[in-house]
Motif scaffolding. Structure first.
Motif, mmCIF file in Angstrom:
data_model
loop_
_atom_site.group_PDB
_atom_site.id
_atom_site.type_symbol
_atom_site.label_atom_id
_atom_site.label_comp_id
_atom_site.label_asym_id
_atom_site.label_seq_id
_atom_site.Cartn_x
_atom_site.Cartn_y
_atom_site.Cartn_z
ATOM 1 N N ARG A 56 1.763 9.458 -19.488
ATOM 2 C CA ARG A 56 1.641 8.993 -21.010
ATOM 3 C C ARG A 56 2.754 7.734 -21.186
ATOM 4 N NH1 ARG A 56 -2.831 11.509 -21.550
ATOM 5 N NH2 ARG A 56 -3.043 13.599 -21.804
ATOM 6 N N ASN A 57 3.756 8.066 -21.022
ATOM 7 C CA ASN A 57 4.984 7.205 -21.617
ATOM 8 C C ASN A 57 5.550 6.115 -20.731
ATOM 9 O OD1 ASN A 57 4.819 8.528 -24.125
ATOM 10 N ND2 ASN A 57 5.873 10.169 -23.352
ATOM 11 N N GLN A 58 5.519 6.616 -19.390
ATOM 12 C CA GLN A 58 5.967 5.825 -18.468
ATOM 13 C C GLN A 58 5.529 4.499 -18.228
ATOM 14 O OE1 GLN A 58 5.921 8.443 -14.784
ATOM 15 N NE2 GLN A 58 4.673 7.196 -13.745
ATOM 16 N N ARG A 59 5.908 3.548 -17.704
ATOM 17 C CA ARG A 59 5.330 2.195 -17.524
ATOM 18 C C ARG A 59 4.601 1.958 -16.239
ATOM 19 N NH1 ARG A 59 10.451 0.859 -18.981
ATOM 20 N NH2 ARG A 59 10.877 -0.060 -16.622
ATOM 21 N N CYS A 60 5.123 2.611 -15.180
ATOM 22 C CA CYS A 60 4.726 2.575 -13.769
ATOM 23 C C CYS A 60 3.610 3.489 -13.749
ATOM 24 C CB CYS A 60 5.727 3.122 -12.571
ATOM 25 S SG CYS A 60 5.049 2.947 -11.120
ATOM 26 N N ARG A 61 2.339 2.871 -13.098
ATOM 27 C CA ARG A 61 1.051 3.768 -12.660
ATOM 28 C C ARG A 61 0.921 3.670 -11.268
ATOM 29 N NH1 ARG A 61 1.952 5.242 -17.593
ATOM 30 N NH2 ARG A 61 0.563 5.153 -19.125
ATOM 31 N N LYS A 64 0.729 -1.243 -0.018
ATOM 32 C CA LYS A 64 -0.025 0.078 -0.015
ATOM 33 C C LYS A 64 0.876 1.213 0.009
ATOM 34 C CE LYS A 64 -3.432 -2.450 2.154
ATOM 35 N NZ LYS A 64 -4.052 -3.046 3.723
ATOM 36 N N ARG A 65 1.979 1.250 -0.734
ATOM 37 C CA ARG A 65 3.059 2.245 -1.025
ATOM 38 C C ARG A 65 3.027 2.762 -2.552
ATOM 39 N NH1 ARG A 65 6.946 2.516 3.221
ATOM 40 N NH2 ARG A 65 8.389 3.630 1.689
ATOM 41 N N GLU A 66 3.350 4.088 -2.510
ATOM 42 C CA GLU A 66 3.611 4.663 -4.069
ATOM 43 C C GLU A 66 4.978 4.071 -4.515
ATOM 44 O OE1 GLU A 66 2.752 8.587 -4.885
ATOM 45 O OE2 GLU A 66 0.915 7.998 -5.732
ATOM 46 N N CYS A 67 5.207 3.771 -5.784
ATOM 47 C CA CYS A 67 6.475 3.444 -6.284
ATOM 48 C C CYS A 67 7.345 4.855 -6.074
ATOM 49 C CB CYS A 67 6.663 2.933 -7.508
ATOM 50 S SG CYS A 67 5.778 1.448 -7.803
ATOM 51 N N ASP A 68 8.725 4.628 -5.505
ATOM 52 C CA ASP A 68 9.670 5.645 -5.250
ATOM 53 C C ASP A 68 10.720 5.694 -6.129
ATOM 54 O OD1 ASP A 68 11.703 7.279 -4.201
ATOM 55 O OD2 ASP A 68 11.172 6.966 -2.104
ATOM 56 N N PRO A 69 10.978 6.484 -6.936
ATOM 57 C CA PRO A 69 12.056 6.514 -7.938
ATOM 58 C C PRO A 69 13.508 6.348 -7.228
ATOM 59 C CG PRO A 69 11.500 8.744 -8.066
ATOM 60 C CD PRO A 69 10.513 7.968 -7.059
ATOM 61 N N ASP A 70 13.613 6.852 -5.968
ATOM 62 C CA ASP A 70 14.712 6.728 -5.292
ATOM 63 C C ASP A 70 15.250 4.940 -4.939
ATOM 64 O OD1 ASP A 70 15.387 9.181 -5.481
ATOM 65 O OD2 ASP A 70 14.548 9.434 -3.359
ATOM 66 N N CYS A 86 11.135 0.355 -12.458
ATOM 67 C CA CYS A 86 9.668 0.192 -12.886
ATOM 68 C C CYS A 86 9.612 1.393 -13.593
ATOM 69 C CB CYS A 86 8.772 0.010 -11.720
ATOM 70 S SG CYS A 86 8.574 1.557 -10.582
ATOM 71 N N GLY A 87 10.265 2.519 -13.617
ATOM 72 C CA GLY A 87 10.151 3.667 -14.537
ATOM 73 C C GLY A 87 9.274 4.860 -13.632
ATOM 74 N N ALA A 88 9.045 4.733 -12.307
ATOM 75 C CA ALA A 88 8.353 5.783 -11.454
ATOM 76 C C ALA A 88 8.687 7.020 -11.654
ATOM 77 C CB ALA A 88 8.152 5.172 -10.144
#
Length: 165
Positions: A102-107, A79-85, A90-92
């Motif tokens: 629009r282009n990134q894979r991670c939603r 229950k967390r958002e993806c963190d780019p760090d 995943c491409g968050a």
């Protein structure tokens, strides 16, 4: 999720109402005795004093191909958002904020990137129903509407307040 203490992980999974998150700040490595994160059923984060050194540190996901909206994603399951760090594959957070991805894979980054539906506050057409929140555009199943920032209370507290008001 296999590298976490099983009892700590179970506590995180079973928690329904969490207290306010305050990063832990204690002497010595995280344990059930000294770590507020463990006691309150949170993972430690990069903001905690022990950070990545903690056994309870959340390490993000390693998703590929847009799987971040399913239970196979460690972030989504926790229950967390993806963190780019933390989530390096995943491409968050690669598309610009304040607009649909629009282009990134991670939603799984809607809150952090301020991606939400256009909401309207209006009086309901249902008699004696009062005011309500409506979306400007039609929604599809699974669309992210908005982050709820109100108070989360138990059913017992709701009933208690109902008797008072």
């Amino acid at each position: 999720m296999k590298n976490y203490n099983v009892a700590w992980l179970k506590r995180v999974e079973d928690a329904e109402i969490h207290p306010l998150f305050i990063p832990c700040d204690h002497e010595g490595p995280c344990s059930e005795e000294n770590c507020s994160c463990v006691k309150n059923a949170f993972f430690c984060t990069k903001h905690c004093v022990w950070g990545e050194k903690s056994r309870n540190f959340f390490r993000g996901c390693a998703c590929k191909g847009g799987k971040c909206g399913t239970k196979s994603c460690a972030c989504f399951a926790a229950k967390r958002e993806c963190d780019p760090d933390l989530c390096r594959t995943c491409g968050a957070c690669t598309d610009p904020p304040n607009q649909p991805a629009r282009n990134q894979r991670c939603r799984n980054d809607n809150i952090g990137m301020r991606r939400h539906c256009h909401l309207l506050l209006a009086k309901s057409t249902i008699e004696n129903a009062g005011w309500g929140i409506y979306t400007k555009n039609a929604l599809k199943k699974g669309d992210f509407v908005h982050e709820y920032v109100g108070e989360v209370i138990s059913q017992e507290e709701a009933e208690r307040r109902g008797r008072i008001y």
